[in-house]
Motif scaffolding. Structure first.
Motif, mmCIF file in Angstrom:
data_model
loop_
_atom_site.group_PDB
_atom_site.id
_atom_site.type_symbol
_atom_site.label_atom_id
_atom_site.label_comp_id
_atom_site.label_asym_id
_atom_site.label_seq_id
_atom_site.Cartn_x
_atom_site.Cartn_y
_atom_site.Cartn_z
ATOM 1 N N ILE A 177 52.893 37.035 31.226
ATOM 2 C CA ILE A 177 51.998 38.127 30.841
ATOM 3 C C ILE A 177 50.737 38.012 31.686
ATOM 4 C CG2 ILE A 177 50.671 39.206 28.990
ATOM 5 C CD1 ILE A 177 52.672 37.973 26.997
ATOM 6 N N VAL A 178 50.438 39.063 32.449
ATOM 7 C CA VAL A 178 49.237 39.105 33.276
ATOM 8 C C VAL A 178 48.353 40.233 32.765
ATOM 9 C CG1 VAL A 178 48.300 39.537 35.576
ATOM 10 C CG2 VAL A 178 50.382 38.175 35.309
ATOM 11 N N HIS A 179 47.108 39.902 32.449
ATOM 12 C CA HIS A 179 46.143 40.901 31.981
ATOM 13 C C HIS A 179 45.227 41.282 33.135
ATOM 14 C CE1 HIS A 179 47.090 40.811 27.664
ATOM 15 N NE2 HIS A 179 47.370 39.535 27.851
ATOM 16 N N LEU A 180 45.264 42.552 33.513
ATOM 17 C CA LEU A 180 44.369 43.055 34.542
ATOM 18 C C LEU A 180 43.135 43.643 33.867
ATOM 19 C CD1 LEU A 180 47.569 43.794 35.486
ATOM 20 C CD2 LEU A 180 46.325 44.206 37.605
ATOM 21 N N SER A 181 42.047 43.738 34.624
ATOM 22 C CA SER A 181 40.789 44.208 34.050
ATOM 23 C C SER A 181 40.085 45.149 35.013
ATOM 24 C CB SER A 181 39.883 43.011 33.739
ATOM 25 O OG SER A 181 39.482 42.376 34.949
ATOM 26 N N GLY A 182 38.887 45.568 34.620
ATOM 27 C CA GLY A 182 38.125 46.469 35.471
ATOM 28 C C GLY A 182 37.866 45.910 36.845
ATOM 29 N N SER A 183 37.844 44.580 36.979
ATOM 30 C CA SER A 183 37.603 43.976 38.290
ATOM 31 C C SER A 183 38.762 44.198 39.253
ATOM 32 C CB SER A 183 37.344 42.467 38.144
ATOM 33 O OG SER A 183 38.486 41.810 37.631
ATOM 34 N N ASP A 184 39.916 44.634 38.729
ATOM 35 C CA ASP A 184 41.084 44.898 39.577
ATOM 36 C C ASP A 184 41.179 46.356 40.018
ATOM 37 O OD1 ASP A 184 42.579 42.262 39.437
ATOM 38 O OD2 ASP A 184 42.364 42.692 37.309
ATOM 39 N N VAL A 185 40.259 47.191 39.559
ATOM 40 C CA VAL A 185 40.330 48.611 39.878
ATOM 41 C C VAL A 185 40.163 48.816 41.372
ATOM 42 C CG1 VAL A 185 39.156 50.835 39.627
ATOM 43 C CG2 VAL A 185 39.573 49.411 37.619
ATOM 44 N N ILE A 186 41.086 49.554 41.967
ATOM 45 C CA ILE A 186 41.035 49.811 43.407
ATOM 46 C C ILE A 186 41.001 51.310 43.705
ATOM 47 C CG2 ILE A 186 42.087 47.651 44.144
ATOM 48 C CD1 ILE A 186 44.762 49.030 44.223
ATOM 49 N N ARG A 187 40.719 52.123 42.699
ATOM 50 C CA ARG A 187 40.489 53.548 42.944
ATOM 51 C C ARG A 187 39.014 53.732 43.304
ATOM 52 N NH1 ARG A 187 43.883 56.175 37.835
ATOM 53 N NH2 ARG A 187 45.922 55.404 38.486
ATOM 54 N N HIS A 188 38.511 54.924 43.140
ATOM 55 C CA HIS A 188 37.098 55.202 43.395
ATOM 56 C C HIS A 188 36.249 54.247 42.558
ATOM 57 C CE1 HIS A 188 33.302 57.387 43.592
ATOM 58 N NE2 HIS A 188 33.822 58.123 44.570
ATOM 59 N N HIS A 189 35.137 53.770 43.150
ATOM 60 C CA HIS A 189 34.325 52.764 42.455
ATOM 61 C C HIS A 189 33.794 53.262 41.116
ATOM 62 C CE1 HIS A 189 30.330 54.572 43.374
ATOM 63 N NE2 HIS A 189 30.952 55.037 44.437
ATOM 64 N N LEU A 190 33.742 54.591 40.915
ATOM 65 C CA LEU A 190 33.274 55.119 39.635
ATOM 66 C C LEU A 190 34.256 54.833 38.504
ATOM 67 C CD1 LEU A 190 31.719 58.579 40.568
ATOM 68 C CD2 LEU A 190 30.533 56.507 39.835
#
Length: 310
Positions: free
Chosen positions: A287-300
């Motif tokens: 189980i891998v939990h991704l977070s906001g730090s992994d967001v690679i879309r627009h910085h907004l």
């Protein structure tokens, strides 16, 4: 107040700070107590010793990121600001998962995306959980395409709950493919980045790549396959059990979901959270939990996620 001069000779300042120094503005936003001035190839920093040391450390990591990945985005900067050297510490990030269309090199770009790669190499079932924009589905599709190209499996099966239609698609216009496409479009989009159009069409026609709603998985045994269940938060408990027990020999299963975006009718309960709790101690399941730090879309997008979480 202290002053420090950093010589950036030999570093492409556009790669580092962007056109019109947009990423320099981002850096200034992160260090509002410092005065930061770029003159030619020299960066002047004025302020507190501790803050200057922090900025210097992050600047070095930005430069290392450019050396390693040949690019730097605002999202990369934000990840480095939040996670520091960990962003660059995992050597598996150097691995190209798939050479996509136009020679595009598709890699795991964040710490948790790299954890997804390591997890599926180790275990046969992976849950990747996190908010929109973290690349969990895109990374999963890249792993599936890699496995198909390396002939580790015979077919890719991509599925999603067709929640809005209650999985009863007959009232929608068009043939079956036209009925399903609105729900499965994100999966097609990822595949089109990684496989030339004619080859993708051939794969689909031959059944090497199958894309179908979750309801169509019932009664099947999915062996010699890389299977992705996307948007799993919109699957009920019974659907989750049905899907997970389809796993056949020599299969890899990746389940992606965002427990904050459940679209099921009010009377229905998502089966994802209960499934995660039930299976969390089973050997062979990661189980891998991704977070906001992994967001690679627009910085907004990262800022939007933080705002909703706060």
């Amino acid at each position: 107040m202290k002053e420090k001069l950093i010589d950036l000779t030999g570093i492409n300042l556009i790669d580092l700070f962007g056109a019109e120094e947009k990423r320099l503005k981002v850096l200034k936003d992160y260090f509002p107590k410092l005065k930061i001035v770029l003159r030619g190839n020299e960066l002047k920093i004025i302020g507190d010793d501790i803050e200057i040391a922090r900025l210097t450390e992050k600047l070095e990591l930005f430069i290392k990121h450019i050396d390693k990945y040949q690019s730097l985005t605002v999202g990369n900067m934000e990840s480095i600001m939040e996670e520091g050297a960990e962003v660059l510490s995992d050597s598996s990030g150097d691995e190209v998962l798939v050479h996509g269309n136009g020679g595009m090199r598709i890699k795991a770009k964040t710490v948790n995306q790299r954890r997804m790669v390591a997890a599926i190499d180790k275990d046969d079932m992976l849950f990747a959980i996190g908010p929109a924009g973290t690349g969990k589905t895109y990374t999963a599709v890249a792993l599936a395409v890699r496995a198909l190209k390396q002939r580790e499996i015979k077919r890719i099966i991509l599925t999603r709950p067709a929640v809005e239609a209650g999985e009863h698609l007959g009232f929608l216009p068009g043939d079956l493919k036209e009925k399903l496409d609105p729900y499965l479009q994100p999966l097609y989009d990822a595949l089109r980045d990684m496989i030339p159009p004619q080859k993708l069409e051939q794969y689909i026609e031959n059944g090497d790549i199958q894309i179908a709603p979750l309801a169509f998985m019932r009664g099947r045994t999915l062996d010699n396959a890389f299977v992705i269940l996307d948007e799993a938060q919109n699957a009920t408990q019974s659907q989750m059990k049905m899907f997970l027990t389809r796993m056949g020999k020599s299969a890899k299963f990746v389940i992606t979901g965002d427990v904050t975006q459940i679209d099921l009718p009010k009377k229905e309960h998502s089966g994802l959270e209960k499934t995660l709790y039930t299976l969390k101690d089973i050997d062979g399941i990661s189980i891998v939990h991704l977070s906001g730090s992994d967001v690679i879309r627009h910085h907004l997008v990262k800022k939007i996620i933080k705002a909703f979480e706060g």
